[in-house]
Motif scaffolding. Sequence first.
Motif, PDB file in Angstrom:
ATOM      1  N   LYS A 109     -24.169  57.496  99.625  1.00 21.77           N
ATOM      2  CA  LYS A 109     -23.968  55.910  99.721  1.00 21.77           C
ATOM      3  C   LYS A 109     -25.579  55.583 100.315  1.00 21.77           C
ATOM      4  O   LYS A 109     -25.540  54.496  99.674  1.00 21.77           O
ATOM      5  CB  LYS A 109     -23.155  55.846 100.716  1.00 21.77           C
ATOM      6  CG  LYS A 109     -23.115  56.616 102.340  1.00 21.77           C
ATOM      7  CD  LYS A 109     -22.187  57.848 102.318  1.00 21.77           C
ATOM      8  CE  LYS A 109     -22.709  58.827 102.993  1.00 21.77           C
ATOM      9  NZ  LYS A 109     -21.933  59.954 102.982  1.00 21.77           N
ATOM     10  N   GLU A 110     -26.389  56.187 100.564  1.00 20.73           N
ATOM     11  CA  GLU A 110     -27.532  55.687 101.013  1.00 20.73           C
ATOM     12  C   GLU A 110     -28.357  55.197  99.686  1.00 20.73           C
ATOM     13  O   GLU A 110     -28.938  54.067  99.941  1.00 20.73           O
ATOM     14  CB  GLU A 110     -28.624  57.062 101.416  1.00 20.73           C
ATOM     15  CG  GLU A 110     -28.103  57.398 102.883  1.00 20.73           C
ATOM     16  CD  GLU A 110     -29.269  58.302 103.266  1.00 20.73           C
ATOM     17  OE1 GLU A 110     -28.872  59.213 104.035  1.00 20.73           O
ATOM     18  OE2 GLU A 110     -30.366  58.216 102.912  1.00 20.73           O
ATOM     19  N   ILE A 111     -28.295  55.880  98.558  1.00 23.75           N
ATOM     20  CA  ILE A 111     -28.750  55.706  97.324  1.00 23.75           C
ATOM     21  C   ILE A 111     -28.150  54.207  96.911  1.00 23.75           C
ATOM     22  O   ILE A 111     -28.962  53.214  96.358  1.00 23.75           O
ATOM     23  CB  ILE A 111     -28.556  56.643  96.176  1.00 23.75           C
ATOM     24  CG1 ILE A 111     -29.529  57.944  96.626  1.00 23.75           C
ATOM     25  CG2 ILE A 111     -29.212  56.204  94.942  1.00 23.75           C
ATOM     26  CD1 ILE A 111     -29.230  59.006  96.008  1.00 23.75           C
ATOM     27  N   PRO A 150     -29.693  66.817  82.920  1.00 22.17           N
ATOM     28  CA  PRO A 150     -29.219  66.127  84.258  1.00 22.17           C
ATOM     29  C   PRO A 150     -30.172  64.984  84.568  1.00 22.17           C
ATOM     30  O   PRO A 150     -29.725  63.806  84.902  1.00 22.17           O
ATOM     31  CB  PRO A 150     -29.404  67.145  85.196  1.00 22.17           C
ATOM     32  CG  PRO A 150     -28.893  68.168  84.668  1.00 22.17           C
ATOM     33  CD  PRO A 150     -29.601  68.275  83.115  1.00 22.17           C
ATOM     34  N   ALA A 151     -31.492  65.130  83.959  1.00 20.22           N
ATOM     35  CA  ALA A 151     -32.533  64.041  84.432  1.00 20.22           C
ATOM     36  C   ALA A 151     -32.098  62.975  83.310  1.00 20.22           C
ATOM     37  O   ALA A 151     -32.359  61.557  83.778  1.00 20.22           O
ATOM     38  CB  ALA A 151     -34.098  64.666  84.012  1.00 20.22           C
ATOM     39  N   LEU A 152     -31.946  63.365  82.296  1.00 18.39           N
ATOM     40  CA  LEU A 152     -31.516  62.078  81.186  1.00 18.39           C
ATOM     41  C   LEU A 152     -30.105  61.244  81.728  1.00 18.39           C
ATOM     42  O   LEU A 152     -30.265  60.069  81.601  1.00 18.39           O
ATOM     43  CB  LEU A 152     -31.426  62.634  79.867  1.00 18.39           C
ATOM     44  CG  LEU A 152     -32.532  63.282  79.280  1.00 18.39           C
ATOM     45  CD1 LEU A 152     -32.255  63.843  77.729  1.00 18.39           C
ATOM     46  CD2 LEU A 152     -33.756  62.386  79.128  1.00 18.39           C
ATOM     47  N   SER A 153     -29.220  61.906  82.174  1.00 21.67           N
ATOM     48  CA  SER A 153     -28.018  61.315  82.520  1.00 21.67           C
ATOM     49  C   SER A 153     -28.175  60.531  83.682  1.00 21.67           C
ATOM     50  O   SER A 153     -27.816  59.325  83.917  1.00 21.67           O
ATOM     51  CB  SER A 153     -26.879  62.096  82.670  1.00 21.67           C
ATOM     52  OG  SER A 153     -26.890  63.068  83.653  1.00 21.67           O
ATOM     53  N   GLN A 175     -29.839  55.238  90.308  1.00 20.36           N
ATOM     54  CA  GLN A 175     -30.907  56.086  90.447  1.00 20.36           C
ATOM     55  C   GLN A 175     -32.151  55.441  90.072  1.00 20.36           C
ATOM     56  O   GLN A 175     -33.227  56.235  90.423  1.00 20.36           O
ATOM     57  CB  GLN A 175     -30.594  57.357  89.589  1.00 20.36           C
ATOM     58  CG  GLN A 175     -29.431  58.067  90.135  1.00 20.36           C
ATOM     59  CD  GLN A 175     -29.377  58.788  91.237  1.00 20.36           C
ATOM     60  OE1 GLN A 175     -30.258  58.934  91.707  1.00 20.36           O
ATOM     61  NE2 GLN A 175     -28.367  59.105  91.908  1.00 20.36           N
ATOM     62  N   GLY A 176     -32.352  54.290  90.102  1.00 19.39           N
ATOM     63  CA  GLY A 176     -33.614  53.971  89.753  1.00 19.39           C
ATOM     64  C   GLY A 176     -34.018  53.310  88.302  1.00 19.39           C
ATOM     65  O   GLY A 176     -34.951  52.902  88.009  1.00 19.39           O
ATOM     66  N   GLY A 177     -32.852  53.632  87.388  1.00 19.36           N
ATOM     67  CA  GLY A 177     -33.220  53.161  86.088  1.00 19.36           C
ATOM     68  C   GLY A 177     -34.165  53.803  85.223  1.00 19.36           C
ATOM     69  O   GLY A 177     -34.659  55.094  85.553  1.00 19.36           O
ATOM     70  N   PRO A 178     -34.815  53.276  84.257  1.00 26.40           N
ATOM     71  CA  PRO A 178     -35.818  53.932  83.339  1.00 26.40           C
ATOM     72  C   PRO A 178     -37.074  54.569  83.791  1.00 26.40           C
ATOM     73  O   PRO A 178     -37.616  55.440  83.284  1.00 26.40           O
ATOM     74  CB  PRO A 178     -36.352  52.701  82.492  1.00 26.40           C
ATOM     75  CG  PRO A 178     -35.826  51.596  82.931  1.00 26.40           C
ATOM     76  CD  PRO A 178     -34.687  51.846  84.182  1.00 26.40           C
ATOM     77  N   ASP A 179     -37.456  54.131  85.133  1.00 30.54           N
ATOM     78  CA  ASP A 179     -38.690  54.752  85.910  1.00 30.54           C
ATOM     79  C   ASP A 179     -38.246  56.187  86.349  1.00 30.54           C
ATOM     80  O   ASP A 179     -39.243  56.930  86.712  1.00 30.54           O
ATOM     81  CB  ASP A 179     -39.343  53.774  86.999  1.00 30.54           C
ATOM     82  CG  ASP A 179     -40.026  52.731  86.217  1.00 30.54           C
ATOM     83  OD1 ASP A 179     -40.683  52.959  85.189  1.00 30.54           O
ATOM     84  OD2 ASP A 179     -40.118  51.754  87.019  1.00 30.54           O
ATOM     85  N   PHE A 180     -36.927  56.417  86.348  1.00 30.15           N
ATOM     86  CA  PHE A 180     -36.678  57.667  87.088  1.00 30.15           C
ATOM     87  C   PHE A 180     -37.160  58.900  86.390  1.00 30.15           C
ATOM     88  O   PHE A 180     -37.775  59.880  87.071  1.00 30.15           O
ATOM     89  CB  PHE A 180     -34.896  57.802  86.851  1.00 30.15           C
ATOM     90  CG  PHE A 180     -34.451  59.122  87.392  1.00 30.15           C
ATOM     91  CD1 PHE A 180     -34.418  59.313  88.667  1.00 30.15           C
ATOM     92  CD2 PHE A 180     -34.138  60.284  86.671  1.00 30.15           C
ATOM     93  CE1 PHE A 180     -33.855  60.448  89.419  1.00 30.15           C
ATOM     94  CE2 PHE A 180     -33.839  61.587  87.121  1.00 30.15           C
ATOM     95  CZ  PHE A 180     -33.677  61.660  88.654  1.00 30.15           C
TER      96      PHE A 180
END
Lengths: 253, 253
Positions: free
Chosen positions: B16-18, B126-129, B136-141
């Motif tokens: 829940k933090e994220i 997993p990185a892509l999903s 998770q921060g969107g495209p900059d992830f």
Amino acid sequence: MSPFEDLISPSVGFGKEIAALAAARDASANRAKVSTKDRIAQATELLFLQRGYEGTSLRAITTEANVNLAAVNYHYGSKEELFTKLLTERLDPLNDERAARLDSLKAKGFDREHRVEQIIATLFLPALSLARDPAQGGPDFLRFIGRAYADPSDFVRKLLAERYAATNLKFKQAFGEALPGLAEHDLAMRLNFILDAVSSTLASEDVRRVLGGLQSERADDDLNLLAYLAPFLGAALRAAVRSPSQIAALQNL
Amino acid sequence: MSPFEDLISPSVGFGKEIAALAAARDASANRAKVSTKDRIAQATELLFLQRGYEGTSLRAITTEANVNLAAVNYHYGSKEELFTKLLTERLDPLNDERAARLDSLKAKGFDREHRVEQIIATLFLPALSLARDPAQGGPDFLRFIGRAYADPSDFVRKLLAERYAATNLKFKQAFGEALPGLAEHDLAMRLNFILDAVSSTLASEDVRRVLGGLQSERADDDLNLLAYLAPFLGAALRAAVRSPSQIAALQNL
DNA sequence: GGCAAAATCAAACAACTGTTTGAATCGTGC
DNA sequence: GCACGATTCAAACAGTTGTTTGATTTTGCC
């Protein structure tokens, strides 16, 4: 006859400065006294391999070299000038040789089937033959240039990009002609891809185990490593030559 | 049916933090006020993408975030704790998901022919999903984790190596079993090779053009990129599976 | 041997780093 | 409205960085 045969040629000779440096280094192995300037250069190379440009402070250098702090600025002017001298001393010959071999390859005409592999060979065979030349710094040469191309500092990146822009462009164009149908930004991405990979591989310790004895004089070892890496990199580059529709068709490969 | 089909699964939910962080970020898009702590986090992420860990000073962060210098130590304790929080917040879910998918893949049994590609897919699908998940921060992830794995600082390298040692070992063993006959140090070298390459590729701007619209919800895009990269990386890994005698035979390929 | 140039030295410089301090301000519950 | 904990703030801390200074020593030449 292998299409790479011509590429394994004796390296041209290089400046007397480097020979003098090597002589001074040999003298150190025999006796004791190495000039302050050269001890700074040796310590800098050692620390650069370990920590990169930003991670190497002048005080770390002067301590390692057993030299007064002010000696660096006295003999080299500044930290940037010191590193510029060390980097270009090795990378200028490397890039000159690369460009020369690419020109002569172009003049002779490419092999039809192994064009990409020929360009790959031209890109890093010079590094292997220079690494074998003791006047160029010996086995650490490969690690040194690997570190240089992997260094994240603005200073080193800008130096490499600007000073060798012409050579880089030449190879980019050569790959582009060998891989028609590959979009420009795709080509750029793939080249960065394999360049990063090669740099980090060269910078690692393991590459020397693959190379076996670098002390060997026989150019056959170059062919060994080339045969080891060229298909690897060639496959990577070729795999990128795919249109979006082909990609879609690959979904259930 | 494709051997990768099973790998494209809905991502599990995370802490829940994220979610709270993401909510705070959304609130900023609507109105104006973002908490000091969150503004620090955002500025840190931005600067980390541009300059890495060592290149990002606390003063640069607090200036970018319009925040007092002491706020970082007040809210996060220290620079290392700040970066640890930001890094693990993204990398913990990523590695957990990687490990979970590898376990389930092992339980189901590998595809005979595409075992290497299956493991590769498990490594970065997993990185892509997660990149597609706005929480998770969107495209900059992708750029963020690419930067993280490419960062040269001792602190970041040690954090990644130690915290995710178990997961890394799992994948190394999986690749080792899929590539019998490949010496351990060769395997390690090849894995570093493709990991470096993938990291720098993810960190670059270009990958987003390849990905096209990350906003899309359809998992088919994952398959697109996978079909694009997996043969590329698979070929690279397989090319390493060669004995010295085979290398010698390749001299006149 | 003496003398000018080259080289080395300890010390300080200004600019930067991460961190800490203590007072001033803010926000919330009484 | 007041008090108290949470937050923000300017300022200073001790450490590092690259660079410069001015005196001292060493070196090579007449």
